[in-house]
Design a protein around this motif. Structure first.
Motif, PDB file in Angstrom:
ATOM      1  N   ALA A 178       0.824  -1.291  -0.221  1.00  0.00           N
ATOM      2  CA  ALA A 178       0.298   0.435   0.331  1.00  0.00           C
ATOM      3  C   ALA A 178       1.159   0.918  -0.438  1.00  0.00           C
ATOM      4  O   ALA A 178       1.934   1.000   0.632  1.00  0.00           O
ATOM      5  N   PRO A 179       0.158   2.206  -0.487  1.00  0.00           N
ATOM      6  CA  PRO A 179       1.046   3.722  -0.407  1.00  0.00           C
ATOM      7  C   PRO A 179       1.590   4.254   0.775  1.00  0.00           C
ATOM      8  O   PRO A 179       2.569   4.479   0.686  1.00  0.00           O
TER       9      PRO A 179
ATOM     10  N   VAL B 233      12.651   0.596  -3.232  1.00  0.00           N
ATOM     11  CA  VAL B 233      10.758   0.133  -3.622  1.00  0.00           C
ATOM     12  C   VAL B 233      10.333   0.693  -4.185  1.00  0.00           C
ATOM     13  O   VAL B 233       9.645   1.844  -4.202  1.00  0.00           O
ATOM     14  N   HIS B 234       9.214  -0.031  -5.031  1.00  0.00           N
ATOM     15  CA  HIS B 234       7.866   0.541  -6.091  1.00  0.00           C
ATOM     16  C   HIS B 234       6.974   0.061  -6.273  1.00  0.00           C
ATOM     17  O   HIS B 234       7.238  -1.633  -5.706  1.00  0.00           O
TER      18      HIS B 234
ATOM     19  N   TYR C 158      13.370  -0.414  11.140  1.00  0.00           N
ATOM     20  CA  TYR C 158      13.400  -1.196  11.896  1.00  0.00           C
ATOM     21  C   TYR C 158      11.900  -2.117  12.348  1.00  0.00           C
ATOM     22  O   TYR C 158      11.431  -0.678  13.534  1.00  0.00           O
ATOM     23  N   GLY C 159      12.003  -3.459  12.597  1.00  0.00           N
ATOM     24  CA  GLY C 159      10.853  -4.131  13.427  1.00  0.00           C
ATOM     25  C   GLY C 159       9.469  -3.815  12.702  1.00  0.00           C
ATOM     26  O   GLY C 159       8.559  -4.408  12.991  1.00  0.00           O
ATOM     27  N   PHE C 160       9.593  -3.396  11.168  1.00  0.00           N
ATOM     28  CA  PHE C 160       8.093  -2.687  10.727  1.00  0.00           C
ATOM     29  C   PHE C 160       7.903  -4.283   9.628  1.00  0.00           C
ATOM     30  O   PHE C 160       8.811  -4.286   8.495  1.00  0.00           O
TER      31      PHE C 160
ATOM     32  N   THR D 215       7.122   4.259   3.446  1.00  0.00           N
ATOM     33  CA  THR D 215       7.357   5.356   3.447  1.00  0.00           C
ATOM     34  C   THR D 215       8.211   4.246   4.731  1.00  0.00           C
ATOM     35  O   THR D 215       9.092   4.604   5.225  1.00  0.00           O
ATOM     36  N   ARG D 216       8.111   2.886   5.412  1.00  0.00           N
ATOM     37  CA  ARG D 216       8.214   2.702   6.318  1.00  0.00           C
ATOM     38  C   ARG D 216       8.582   0.948   6.480  1.00  0.00           C
ATOM     39  O   ARG D 216       8.881   0.623   7.138  1.00  0.00           O
TER      40      ARG D 216
END
Length: 746
Positions: free
Chosen positions: A683-684, A722-723, A693-695, A688-689
């Motif tokens: 998802a857009p 990434v895209h 770390y940990g995501f 960004t996340r």
């Protein structure tokens, strides 16, 4: 100085003139506020109206566009099924599924027929089935069996009509439709079929019918029909039905406050209107021609005034300039926002009365006027009361007291016995003077102790800095340990898989055959030559031993290859640990690396998992000379990316899982490696996340792999990005590293 009796008329005169001036200002402010609010509300309402119609029309026409897409799939499947059916298969299945009834029609056999799970077939008694019609009808039955349940989630039914009259239909809400139809029922007379004929549809595209009332279910609907031609011959028509009742209900219920929606055709046929069409019925009326329903029954859609009103709306929409969607109907005091529903070509119009826009502006202006009058009266009363109380002398006393405080004399005397605001002000002034004096003394003491407090604070900050450094060191140690466990776990999975495969290979060795051959030779030891040359079993011994030996050699090579993989994976575990240890030390010495081979190594490490997930790998690896880089960090990144791509495709059917790897040189100073999957996508808001770390997006994931890979890419002097086009659209991870050609060895 004026006496009190003279000041009272003066105060009243002053207040009168002031009140008149303020009243004029309030009236002008109210008028300007009304005009401003009216203009702002009108612009906001019209913009909202235009957005609403655009969004509603897109939602309404989605079902029509979906029908067109469904027909593309059905058309291809039906054409392929007609061609693949053989005459033997038709003969074997047709009479088993369908029966010629005494009334002359052909329908499904009653035994075992369930219309909620399978299509129904109806052939009018006037139709004589030949071999070609039987094949096309059976093909239609098969295609509806495959696709009908899937399309039923959005469409009430799916059916296929042959030009000769037979049809197959999947309609779970009316499972006995094909059994209830009259023997002489002739579907070709209904509008859904003529619109698919070559003379009416030369472009052979999906077309929408007029409103049809089904004689069996007694419901009103419109149909989407797509013709199928083979060898320039019309062989079938594919159709979907959509109930008008659902669209009419949405038209009545989903509206902007104060507005209503209307749907009509260009020829004046009224599809939905809140006061003229009957809610929940099949009512639709042609207000430009005759007042009749589609089934021919007379109708009374509304009063002459309502008819004239809707005629004006239709004419205004039909005569609007091209591209204009926001219209005004001044004779009725209304705004119109219109959009065309792609597919059936209907007009969707939202009618907003102008009074709905002006009413809030008038109410706001009235509120402003009332508040202004109340404020004026209150202000005049306060001013009159203040002037009557002669505030001049108390203010003069305050002025003198202020001068004394400014000169440094804090002991001032004011009249604090009054209980009004001036008395409160006097007490507050006395309190302020006392506080100013006390704070001057406190400021003197504070200046004396300021240096001591600064030293104490500096010492506290140093202690806090030491604690933060220790905390950061422990967090770094935990992150290194987590990265080691994550990457080692990926490799150990491959080690375990290779060991299991080697164990299975050893278990499958045909060693028992060697024992049986040895026992057979031992039995004929005395006449071994005769046995090997003349006995039937003996003559097979040597060829069998040769084949057995070759088989054992092949198995040996496979086992050695698996054991070599285990050794290589084990060596990679050590390299991963060394890589993580080097995070806290100087960078690893770069070595000459063939990037294409490095990509293949990453695939081999994940080979077992890719095979288990049935992932097809597509390579596009450019032939590049060796480059200088940290081989093991780059390999760790690629292993993580391939492993993540493998899990991202769990929701994709196994036959459609594709992993695409691309190696290329970008410009003169960088090399790019792309890992693309067609899996779950990102998802857009998560893009960004994704490297935090940990995501993680996986339930069993821990969010360490991508984080450590991004850090490793930075240490290589490159980047990891990434895209993704969104959920369900797959994802592409791109690793870019500097292009530093390795010097050839001398």
């Amino acid at each position: 100085m004026l006496s009190t009796p003279l000041r009272a008329p003066l105060a009243r005169s002053t207040l009168l003139h002031m009140g008149v001036r303020i009243g004029v200002i309030i009236a002008l402010t109210t008028l300007l506020s009304y005009l401003h609010i009216l203009n702002a509300l009108r612009e906001e309402a019209l913009a909202h109206l235009e957005r609403y119609v655009t969004e509603r029309s897109q939602r309404e026409q989605a079902i029509f566009l979906l029908a067109k897409d469904n027909h593309t799939v059905l058309k291809k499947a039906l054409e392929e099924r007609i061609q693949s059916l053989t005459q033997e298969e038709v003969s074997a299945r047709f009479d088993r599924l369908f029966v010629h009834l005494p009334d002359g029609s052909v329908r499904n056999r009653a035994e075992g027929f369930d219309g909620t799970k399978m299509p129904g077939v109806f052939v009018p008694r006037r139709v004589t089935l030949d071999a070609d019609m039987r094949r096309r009808l059976l093909a239609a039955y098969d295609v509806l069996s495959w696709y009908g349940p899937a399309f039923h989630t959005r469409f009430t039914n799916t059916y296929i009509t042959l030009p000769e009259g037979p049809l197959a239909i999947y309609w779970p809400e009316h499972p006995t439709w094909s059994q209830e139809a009259e023997p002489d029922f002739w579907s070709l007379d209904f509008d859904f079929f003529p619109i698919s004929l070559p003379q009416n549809n030369p472009e052979r595209k999906t077309a929408w019918s007029q409103i049809i009332v089904d004689p069996v279910s007694r419901t009103a609907m419109v149909s989407a029909s797509t013709p199928l031609d083979t060898e320039d011959k019309h062989v079938a028509t594919i159709s979907h039905d959509m109930f008008l009742e659902e669209m009419v209900a949405r038209t009545f219920n989903d509206v902007l406050p104060g507005s209503y929606n209307v749907i009509f055709r260009d020829d004046g046929q009224l599809i939905a209107h809140p006061s003229m069409a009957e809610k929940g019925s099949a009512g639709s009326y042609n207000v430009l021609e005759t007042l009749k329903r589609p089934d021919g029954a007379p109708a009374q859609p509304g009063t002459p005034e309502q008819l004239a009103h809707i005629r004006d709306i239709i004419e205004r929409v039909k005569n609007r300039p091209p591209g204009e969607s926001l219209l005004k109907l001044p004779e009725h005091g209304e705004y119109l926002a219109t959009a065309r529903l792609e597919g059936p070509g209907w007009n969707f119009v939202t009618v907003l009365p102008e009074a709905t826009v002006t009413r809030p502006a008038f109410q706001a202006a009235r509120t402003v006027l009332l508040l202004g009058i109340l404020s004026l009266c209150l202000e005049l009363g306060i001013l009159y009361w203040v002037l009557q109380k002669q505030i001049t002398h108390p203010l003069l006393a305050f002025t003198r007291a202020t001068d004394r405080v400014a000169s440094g004399e804090f002991h001032v005397e004011l009249d604090t016995s009054r209980n009004d605001e001036l008395g409160q002000l006097a007490r507050a002034f006395r309190l302020m003077a006392d506080q100013v004096q006390r704070r001057e003394e406190e400021l003197r003491h504070a200046n004396e102790s300021l240096e001591q407090r600064v030293e104490e604070r500096t010492r506290e900050l140093k202690e806090l800095h030491v604690q933060l450094v220790q905390t950061a060191r422990r967090a770094g140690m935990a992150e290194v340990a987590t990265n080691v466990l994550h990457n080692v776990g990926n490799v150990l999975n491959s080690v375990y898989t290779s060991a299991q495969l080697a164990r299975e290979r050893v278990n499958d060795l045909r060693l028992a055959h060697v024992g049986r051959i040895a026992h057979l030779l031992q039995e004929h030891q005395s006449d071994l030559g005769t046995f090997l040359t003349q006995d039937e079993r003996g003559r097979n011994v040597m060829p069998f031993l040769s084949m057995l030996g070759q088989n054992l050699l092949d198995e040996q090579r496979e086992i050695l290859s698996l054991l070599e993989d285990v050794g290589r994976y084990t060596e990679h575990v050590g390299d991963i640990v060394k890589v993580q240890q080097n995070y806290a030390r100087t960078p690893r010495i770069h070595e000459s690396v063939q990037l294409a081979e490095l990509v293949e190594d990453a695939l081999r490490i994940n080979l077992a998992g890719l095979s288990r997930h049935q992932v097809k790998v597509v390579r596009e690896l450019a032939a590049l000379p060796p480059v200088l880089t940290d081989k093991h960090k780059a390999l760790m990144i690629l292993v993580n990316l391939v492993s993540n791509a493998k899990y991202a495709m769990d929701g994709v059917p196994p036959a459609e899982r594709v992993l695409f790897l691309k190696l290329e040189r970008t410009g003169t100073d960088h090399v790019r490696i792309q890992v693309h999957d067609n899996g779950m996508g990102i998802a857009p808001e998560m893009l960004t996340r994704i490297f935090q770390y940990g995501f993680t997006t996986r339930e069993e994931g821990h969010g360490f792999g991508l984080h450590s890979s991004a850090l490793a890419a930075q240490e290589l002097g490159g980047s990891l990005t990434v895209h993704s086009n969104g959920p369900g659209q797959g994802a592409t991870f791109t690793l870019e590293i500097p292009y530093v050609p390795a010097q050839p060895e001398t």
